[in-house]
Design an enzyme around this catalytic site. Structure first.
Site, mmCIF file in Angstrom:
data_model
loop_
_atom_site.group_PDB
_atom_site.id
_atom_site.type_symbol
_atom_site.label_atom_id
_atom_site.label_comp_id
_atom_site.label_asym_id
_atom_site.label_seq_id
_atom_site.Cartn_x
_atom_site.Cartn_y
_atom_site.Cartn_z
ATOM 1 N N ASP A 62 0.819 -1.214 0.000
ATOM 2 C CA ASP A 62 0.000 0.000 0.000
ATOM 3 C C ASP A 62 0.853 1.264 0.000
ATOM 4 O O ASP A 62 0.426 2.303 -0.516
ATOM 5 C CB ASP A 62 -0.897 0.042 1.242
ATOM 6 C CG ASP A 62 -2.037 -0.958 1.179
ATOM 7 O OD1 ASP A 62 -2.338 -1.461 0.084
ATOM 8 O OD2 ASP A 62 -2.626 -1.232 2.237
ATOM 9 N N ARG A 245 -17.136 -3.061 5.602
ATOM 10 C CA ARG A 245 -16.074 -3.824 6.259
ATOM 11 C C ARG A 245 -16.104 -3.518 7.754
ATOM 12 O O ARG A 245 -16.291 -2.374 8.166
ATOM 13 C CB ARG A 245 -14.729 -3.424 5.658
ATOM 14 C CG ARG A 245 -13.512 -4.025 6.326
ATOM 15 C CD ARG A 245 -12.256 -3.606 5.577
ATOM 16 N NE ARG A 245 -11.048 -4.141 6.206
ATOM 17 C CZ ARG A 245 -9.843 -4.120 5.624
ATOM 18 N NH1 ARG A 245 -9.705 -3.615 4.409
ATOM 19 N NH2 ARG A 245 -8.793 -4.611 6.262
ATOM 20 N N TYR A 347 -10.449 -7.880 -2.879
ATOM 21 C CA TYR A 347 -11.307 -6.741 -3.199
ATOM 22 C C TYR A 347 -12.099 -7.012 -4.478
ATOM 23 O O TYR A 347 -11.658 -7.742 -5.364
ATOM 24 C CB TYR A 347 -10.477 -5.474 -3.383
ATOM 25 C CG TYR A 347 -10.024 -4.822 -2.096
ATOM 26 C CD1 TYR A 347 -9.572 -5.575 -1.016
ATOM 27 C CD2 TYR A 347 -10.027 -3.437 -1.962
ATOM 28 C CE1 TYR A 347 -9.151 -4.972 0.153
ATOM 29 C CE2 TYR A 347 -9.598 -2.821 -0.793
ATOM 30 C CZ TYR A 347 -9.156 -3.599 0.264
ATOM 31 O OH TYR A 347 -8.738 -2.993 1.424
#
EC number: 3.2.1.18
Length: 382
Positions: A62, A245, A347
């Site tokens: 990330d 989430r 995802y």
């Protein structure tokens, strides 16, 4: 594919079984990127399929050098053209990044994309105890169905761009996926925020909304539970329903707001009904569709994560019938019946337009697309 005991799988004509198409290929792409993450899809009125992905040039991390790419098809997925929709600001060759796109199509046909932007190492929500100095939320838009894009617009430099941001904000970004336009024309984008509370950082789901076609935005209030983050919302009878989430809970949480995100309460028909395994949760998708008999349904995609932590195996699609809640939450199919890559996976994003249903999802560093319309046809036969 689906569970062999799944009603939809039993009734699916094998000749209509969707086949995955690799859209963003880590082994063969024009950017020499080693990894792709964070899929996003919009099916447009003219039949154009528009998808997005993070270009993670050096791997799945990330906190790295990242741009956002688009893949666009005008022939129902036969051929694709590729472009960079949003570039990072090129301040740091290791850490400059724009990432985690969230998109919406407005009533004028404008496509809006927002993304988080950073230039240094560290988790967006937890690294600093005050507002992070290298953070911003950037917006771009397209008025030609994703062929070209505007310059970046900084939504966080000028506080008038997004009103009602809490003074204890560490940072925020989109909910990762897609937004909606309500029946009254209000644009709603899912979002997630990190706040400094009682000498610690907590993160929450919320929304931002616009009543002027994305020129300015107002931030709603956080949902009741921390450890919520990436989410999507739909409108039902003027209310907003959120599927989100919810880290360390083992399931996806659901909330409802009757006042445009000012207050939220648990939405019992969906809350806790989709299990997401032990440990960290995962992003998922949540959209609304209408069946041939007029029933309004919600479609949710998320990994089952039966192996826990970050494996995020078996990305599945579920359905809830808002006009017949007695059916409960039903599993429709499992587009990705594999383990995810624990370094970055799980995802997905759904889109529905003109009776066509599509999904994009992470597949071990690639982004794959499937046309799930055959399953929508089976839903209509229920």
């Amino acid at each position: 594919m689906c569970n062999k005991n799944n009603t939809f799988e039993k009734n699916l004509d094998i000749s209509h079984k969707p086949e995955p198409l690799i859209l963003f290929n880590k082994d063969n792409n024009i950017w020499n990127s080693k990894y792709f993450r964070i899929p996003n899809i919009q099916l447009l009125n003219d039949g154009t399929i528009l998808t997005f992905s993070d270009i993670r040039y050096n791997g799945p991390d990330d906190h790295a050098y990242i741009d956002i790419a688009s893949a666009r098809s005008t022939d129902f997925g036969k051929t694709w053209s590729y472009n960079i929709a949003m570039k990072n600001n090129r301040i740091d060759s290791t850490y400059s990044r724009v990432m985690d796109s969230t998109t919406v199509i407005t009533n004028t046909g404008r496509i809006i994309l927002i993304a988080g932007s950073w230039n240094t190492n560290g988790n967006w929500a937890m690294t600093t105890s005050t507002r992070r100095s290298d953070w911003s939320v950037q917006m771009i838009y397209s008025d030609d169905n994703g062929l070209t894009w505007s310059n970046k617009i900084d939504l966080t430099k000028d506080s008038s761009k997004v009103k009602n941001q809490p003074s204890n904000t560490i940072g925020w970004l989109g909910g990762v996926g897609s937004g909606i336009v309500m029946d009254d024309g209000t644009i709603v984008m899912p979002a997630q925020i990190s706040l400094r509370e009682n000498n610690e950082n907590n993160y929450y789901s919320l929304i931002i909304y616009s009543k002027d076609n994305g020129e300015t935005w107002t931030m709603g209030n956080k949902v009741p539970n921390s450890n919520t983050s990436e989410n999507m919302v739909i409108e039902l009878d003027g209310a907003l329903i959120m599927s989100t989430r919810y880290d360390y809970s083992g399931y996806r949480a659901a909330y409802i707001s009757h006042d445009l995100g000012t207050t939220w309460e648990i939405y019992e028909p969906l809350n806790g009904k989709i299990l997401t395994g032990k440990g960290s949760g995962c992003q998922g998708s949540f959209i609304k569709a209408t069946t041939s008999n007029g029933h309004r349904i919600g479609l949710i995609s998320a990994p089952k994560n039966t192996k826990g932590e970050y494996i995020r195996d078996n990305i599945a699609v579920y359905m809830i019938d808002f006009d017949d809640l007695s059916k409960g939450v039903q599993e429709i199919c499992i587009p990705y019946p594999e383990d995810g890559n624990k370094l970055g996976g799980g995802y997905s994003c759904l889109s529905f337009k003109n009776n066509h249903l599509g999904i994009v999802y992470e597949a071990n560093g690639n982004i794959e697309y499937q046309d799930l319309t055959p399953y929508y046809s089976l839903i209509n036969k229920q």
